[in-house]
Design a protein around this motif. Structure first.
Motif, PDB file in Angstrom:
ATOM      1  N   ASN A 229      -7.039  53.018 -40.270  1.00  0.00           N
ATOM      2  CA  ASN A 229      -8.077  52.312 -40.994  1.00  0.00           C
ATOM      3  C   ASN A 229      -9.449  52.570 -40.386  1.00  0.00           C
ATOM      4  O   ASN A 229      -9.661  52.355 -39.192  1.00  0.00           O
ATOM      5  CB  ASN A 229      -7.760  50.814 -40.978  1.00  0.00           C
ATOM      6  N   ALA A 230     -10.411  53.013 -41.217  1.00  0.00           N
ATOM      7  CA  ALA A 230     -11.743  53.344 -40.721  1.00  0.00           C
ATOM      8  C   ALA A 230     -12.471  52.120 -40.192  1.00  0.00           C
ATOM      9  O   ALA A 230     -13.193  52.198 -39.180  1.00  0.00           O
ATOM     10  CB  ALA A 230     -12.558  54.013 -41.832  1.00  0.00           C
ATOM     11  N   ALA A 231     -12.306  50.974 -40.858  1.00  0.00           N
ATOM     12  CA  ALA A 231     -12.976  49.759 -40.406  1.00  0.00           C
ATOM     13  C   ALA A 231     -12.458  49.335 -39.030  1.00  0.00           C
ATOM     14  O   ALA A 231     -13.243  48.894 -38.170  1.00  0.00           O
ATOM     15  CB  ALA A 231     -12.767  48.641 -41.421  1.00  0.00           C
ATOM     16  N   TYR A 232     -11.154  49.471 -38.810  1.00  0.00           N
ATOM     17  CA  TYR A 232     -10.584  49.130 -37.505  1.00  0.00           C
ATOM     18  C   TYR A 232     -11.112  50.085 -36.435  1.00  0.00           C
ATOM     19  O   TYR A 232     -11.467  49.671 -35.332  1.00  0.00           O
ATOM     20  CB  TYR A 232      -9.062  49.185 -37.581  1.00  0.00           C
ATOM     21  N   ARG A 233     -11.185  51.368 -36.768  1.00  0.00           N
ATOM     22  CA  ARG A 233     -11.734  52.350 -35.822  1.00  0.00           C
ATOM     23  C   ARG A 233     -13.180  52.011 -35.472  1.00  0.00           C
ATOM     24  O   ARG A 233     -13.573  52.074 -34.308  1.00  0.00           O
ATOM     25  CB  ARG A 233     -11.665  53.750 -36.444  1.00  0.00           C
ATOM     26  N   ASP A 234     -13.970  51.631 -36.466  1.00  0.00           N
ATOM     27  CA  ASP A 234     -15.365  51.280 -36.208  1.00  0.00           C
ATOM     28  C   ASP A 234     -15.467  50.060 -35.301  1.00  0.00           C
ATOM     29  O   ASP A 234     -16.360  49.977 -34.443  1.00  0.00           O
ATOM     30  CB  ASP A 234     -16.097  51.011 -37.524  1.00  0.00           C
ATOM     31  N   GLY A 235     -14.549  49.118 -35.469  1.00  0.00           N
ATOM     32  CA  GLY A 235     -14.529  47.948 -34.595  1.00  0.00           C
ATOM     33  C   GLY A 235     -14.216  48.326 -33.154  1.00  0.00           C
ATOM     34  O   GLY A 235     -14.813  47.790 -32.210  1.00  0.00           O
ATOM     35  N   ALA A 237     -14.835  51.266 -31.814  1.00  0.00           N
ATOM     36  CA  ALA A 237     -16.017  51.967 -31.322  1.00  0.00           C
ATOM     37  C   ALA A 237     -17.101  50.982 -30.901  1.00  0.00           C
ATOM     38  O   ALA A 237     -17.782  51.174 -29.883  1.00  0.00           O
ATOM     39  CB  ALA A 237     -16.541  52.917 -32.392  1.00  0.00           C
ATOM     40  N   ALA A 238     -17.246  49.903 -31.677  1.00  0.00           N
ATOM     41  CA  ALA A 238     -18.231  48.876 -31.332  1.00  0.00           C
ATOM     42  C   ALA A 238     -17.853  48.186 -30.024  1.00  0.00           C
ATOM     43  O   ALA A 238     -18.725  47.878 -29.195  1.00  0.00           O
ATOM     44  CB  ALA A 238     -18.345  47.867 -32.468  1.00  0.00           C
ATOM     45  N   GLY A 246     -19.184  53.579 -24.752  1.00  0.00           N
ATOM     46  CA  GLY A 246     -19.188  54.170 -26.088  1.00  0.00           C
ATOM     47  C   GLY A 246     -19.114  55.681 -26.058  1.00  0.00           C
ATOM     48  O   GLY A 246     -18.510  56.307 -26.941  1.00  0.00           O
TER      49      GLY A 246
END
Length: 375
Positions: A229-235, A237-238, A246
């Motif tokens: 999931n891209a949203a999970y990956r972005d989380g 990364a954050a 980072g």
């Protein structure tokens, strides 16, 4: 004999890789093996399955993501293939296949690759236990892939009754490396490699916290190999950015050649909250890379023999995980040695073959690890 193997989709997961290898082995053994995917979504395709046949019930679209919506398509494919026996190769697809094959009088074998009871999920645990009981009752025989699952309360009684058997996961030895080092792994800073889908199960949050803690002592980087999931990956990364690492965390996607990445890594890390029997862990053992695993990463404690072949840490102990990573990138790491010899793919595939043939022929069979003799 025509043997069909069902998988939920064609993602680059350990379950799918294992079922592809099994299908190809069955063809070598003279059987007509067909890999049926509920959806064509994922990294693998027909070329990876050959010489076994491949059929996708649905295409990789939004509609195909619903298990219930794909039931009619799966039923049509199963009826067209008309196998003598069906093996459902992963937890995600069991209910779909169960619903799609009701009344078809085809013997089914379900492979359970994850525990039914998980910490902090009491309501979902009740559903999983009830679901597993329903599936086992509807099967000719079922399989668990690791000793930790055999000890799970959801399966131990069924094992004692002979309705479920243990077939430990195994892998084919990779042999001499021929692939070049991936560009993403070329770095003067020691690289920790993690392999697996981007899901909460894998506890990447804990692993990133451990990388941040380790970087207070020595610079190292984390490369995560897997889709999700891209949203999970972005989380994630954050989180890495907030912890000041980072630029030390890379999400590298999926690959056809995980061994090229493993051999270039200084450490393999698996911090999962739960697993069945991790294929990625066995691949790391085969590659000879030093390992740090969580105590809850399936049968990692057994595979690493309690710490003899790699370090084991609690999944919620970021500082302890960091210390283990620092130990493993140091001058005297704990290596897996010849441990992979205990997890031979040929023995595993023979056990599946004997199981499936025994189901079709209606014979009582022995697997070397029988239902009542698991050790």
């Amino acid at each position: 004999m025509r043997i069909a193997i069902y998988v939920h989709d064609m993602r680059a997961s350990g379950v799918v890789r294992a079922m592809i290898a099994l299908a190809r082995y069955l063809v070598e053994e003279g059987h007509d093996a067909v890999l049926i995917a509920g959806s064509s979504a994922g990294h693998f395709g027909a070329g990876d399955v050959a010489p076994a046949r491949f059929v996708a019930a649905t295409v990789a679209d939004r509609t195909a993501r619903s298990q219930l919506r794909r039931v009619p398509a799966v039923r049509r494919v199963v009826r067209a293939v008309a196998p003598d026996v069906l093996l459902s190769g992963g937890n995600h697809g069991h209910v779909t296949l169960w619903a799609a094959t009701r009344g078809l009088r085809i013997p089914r074998v379900f492979v359970f690759s994850n525990p039914m009871e998980r910490v902090g999920q009491p309501i979902r645990n009740c559903w999983r236990i009830a679901k597993s009981a329903m599936l086992i009752a509807a099967s000719a025989r079922s399989v668990v892939v690791g000793r930790n699952l055999a000890d799970d309360a959801a399966f131990s009684r069924e094992i004692a009754a002979g309705r479920v058997v243990l077939i430990r996961n195994g892998i084919a030895r990779a042999g001499v490396a021929a692939s070049p080092v991936p560009a993403a792994m070329v770095d003067a800073v020691p690289t920790v490699l993690a392999v697996g889908r981007l899901t909460e199960q894998k506890n990447y949050e804990g692993l990133i916290a451990a990388i941040a803690a380790a970087n207070r002592v020595r610079q190292m980087r984390l490369v995560v190999l897997g889709g999700g999931n891209a949203a999970y990956r972005d989380g994630l990364a954050a989180q890495a950015a907030a912890l000041g690492v980072g630029d030390r965390v890379l999400f590298a996607g999926v690959t056809d050649d995980v061994y090229a990445w493993l051999r270039a890594a200084r450490v393999f890390a698996i911090a999962s909250w739960w697993e069945g029997s991790s294929i990625a862990l066995l691949e790391a053992v085969d590659a000879g890379v030093p390992i740090v695993a969580s105590t809850t990463a399936g049968d990692a404690v057994e595979v690493l023999d309690g710490g003899r072949y790699g370090l084991i840490v609690a999944p919620d102990d970021a500082e302890g995980f960091a210390a283990a990573l620092l130990r493993q990138v140091g001058e005297d790491p704990v290596r897996p040695g010849d441990r992979i010899l205990a997890y031979d793919a040929v023995a595993m595939m023979r056990a599946y073959r004997d199981l499936l043939v025994g189901v079709v022929e209606g014979q009582h069979y022995e697997l070397g690890l029988t239902p009542n003799r698991l050790s």
